[in-house]
Design an enzyme around this catalytic site. Structure first.
Site, PDB file in Angstrom:
ATOM      1  N   GLU A  41    -133.643  65.979 -37.467  1.00 20.43           N
ATOM      2  CA  GLU A  41    -133.777  64.524 -37.295  1.00 20.43           C
ATOM      3  C   GLU A  41    -134.656  63.925 -38.415  1.00 20.43           C
ATOM      4  O   GLU A  41    -135.630  64.558 -38.839  1.00 20.43           O
ATOM      5  CB  GLU A  41    -134.447  64.261 -35.929  1.00 20.43           C
ATOM      6  CG  GLU A  41    -134.639  62.805 -35.582  1.00 20.43           C
ATOM      7  CD  GLU A  41    -135.372  62.611 -34.239  1.00 20.43           C
ATOM      8  OE1 GLU A  41    -135.971  63.579 -33.724  1.00 20.43           O
ATOM      9  OE2 GLU A  41    -135.343  61.481 -33.720  1.00 20.43           O
ATOM     10  N   LYS A 110    -129.227  57.159 -32.388  1.00 18.98           N
ATOM     11  CA  LYS A 110    -129.912  57.666 -31.188  1.00 18.98           C
ATOM     12  C   LYS A 110    -129.907  56.624 -30.060  1.00 18.98           C
ATOM     13  O   LYS A 110    -130.362  55.489 -30.253  1.00 18.98           O
ATOM     14  CB  LYS A 110    -131.347  58.027 -31.592  1.00 18.98           C
ATOM     15  CG  LYS A 110    -132.166  58.743 -30.553  1.00 18.98           C
ATOM     16  CD  LYS A 110    -133.503  59.168 -31.181  1.00 18.98           C
ATOM     17  CE  LYS A 110    -134.378  59.993 -30.298  1.00 18.98           C
ATOM     18  NZ  LYS A 110    -135.599  60.446 -31.006  1.00 18.98           N
ATOM     19  N   CYS A 144    -132.581  64.587 -30.422  1.00 21.06           N
ATOM     20  CA  CYS A 144    -133.886  64.871 -29.818  1.00 21.06           C
ATOM     21  C   CYS A 144    -134.004  64.482 -28.339  1.00 21.06           C
ATOM     22  O   CYS A 144    -133.435  65.131 -27.476  1.00 21.06           O
ATOM     23  CB  CYS A 144    -134.947  64.208 -30.690  1.00 21.06           C
ATOM     24  SG  CYS A 144    -136.538  65.051 -30.662  1.00 21.06           S
TER      25      CYS A 144
HETATM   26  O1  LIG Z   1    -138.665  64.556 -25.220  1.00 19.62           O
HETATM   27  C1  LIG Z   1    -139.562  65.073 -25.888  1.00 19.62           C
HETATM   28  O2  LIG Z   1    -140.463  65.733 -25.388  1.00 19.62           O
HETATM   29  C2  LIG Z   1    -139.566  64.930 -27.387  1.00 19.62           C
HETATM   30  C3  LIG Z   1    -138.643  63.859 -27.856  1.00 19.62           C
HETATM   31  C4  LIG Z   1    -138.897  63.489 -29.262  1.00 19.62           C
HETATM   32  O3  LIG Z   1    -139.803  63.968 -29.900  1.00 19.62           O
HETATM   33  C5  LIG Z   1    -138.014  62.541 -29.924  1.00 19.62           C
HETATM   34  O4  LIG Z   1    -137.037  62.076 -29.337  1.00 19.62           O
HETATM   35  O5  LIG Z   1    -138.287  62.230 -31.092  1.00 19.62           O
END
Ligand SMILES: O=C(O)CCC(=O)C(=O)O
Length: 259
Positions: A41, A110, A144
């Site tokens: 990402e 996202k 993510c």
């Molecule tokens: O859900 C999480 O613990 C991490 C999510 C995250 O870091 C993100 O989406 O950038």
């Protein structure tokens, strides 16, 4: 299909340096005949959220062209992690997919922004479908935090997806959640999971690596450490059908009780 997850560190807010670095990694991997390479990402900017207006990429054009050149040069399909994509007054966190001919196959911004890391203050949520086809395989591609929403991951699977791709900057502090959620997503969806995380740290977080390739039975085929590496496995997509006929979860769903 030989998969490589390019688990790298990212220089905070330095797109040019990160592009050069990624280019070097493709050169290094050139003799290894990957069919698909996946990046993490926000690999070009990192989480330098307050500067995304300056360092983000207008309509992701520069990133798309960069990935298209790499794909053609090395004859490899690329799921180009995600980049900061400026559109008018908004910035999206957008996954880019290009095939080995250099054609742009898919973009996905996202859907679920992660408030714990202030994403909602600097980014806009996407509205794209996560489904795409690459080399004849139906994928669902996610970013993510999306993996905490099983109903969203299920959507492309119900449309026919057999492989789930996740690109992330997932913090080290919750690596246990990362690994558990990914394994659950593979087992419940009877799908391959290819999940590429970054390593290293930025001013606010240390990131957990542990990029992972999981088969549709939930077995780990390859898993990274917290060091820089290409996490690699060769997969056979026919295994998805085999697992889905062994335990026919999708035929056994009681959709009159839930959708
Ligand atoms: O859900 C999480 O613990 C991490 C999510 C995250 O870091 C993100 O989406 O950038």
């Amino acid at each position: 299909m030989k998969i490589g997850l390019l688990q790298i560190d990212i220089k905070f807010g330095e797109p040019m340096a990160n592009r050069e670095y990624v280019k070097d990694q493709f050169l290094k991997a050139a003799d290894d005949s990957y069919d698909l390479i996946i990046l993490p990402e926000l690999w070009s900017t990192g989480y330098d959220l307050t500067r995304l207006d300056d360092i983000g990429d207008e309509n992701a054009q520069e990133s798309i062209q960069f990935l298209q050149e790499l794909a053609k040069t090395y004859n490899v399909n690329i799921i180009g992690g995600s980049v900061a994509n400026k559109k008018g007054d908004s910035v999206y966190n957008t996954m880019i997919v290009v095939d080995r001919n250099g054609d742009l196959v898919h973009q996905y911004s996202k859907l679920h922004l992660f408030k714990l890391m202030d994403e909602h203050k600097y980014l806009s949520p996407g509205e794209d479908s996560p489904s795409f086809l690459l080399e004849g395989i139906h994928f669902g591609g996610f970013i993510c935090y999306d993996i905490r929403f099983p109903e969203w991951i299920r959507k492309p699977v119900l449309e026919g997806a057999e492989a789930i791709v996740v690109v992330a900057e997932w913090p080290e502090a919750r690596v246990d959640h990362w690994l558990t959620l990914l394994k659950a997503r593979a087992i419940e969806n009877q799908s391959y999971v290819f999940a590429c995380n970054r390593i290293g740290a930025d001013p606010n977080n240390a990131f957990g690596g542990n990029s992972i390739i999981i088969d549709p039975w939930g077995e780990t085929l390859a898993q990274g450490t917290t060091q820089e590496e290409m996490v690699t496995a060769t997969i056979d997509i026919a295994r998805v059908k085999e697992i889905r006929s062994r335990i026919p979860v999708f035929q056994d769903r009681r959709t009159s009780f839930y959708s």
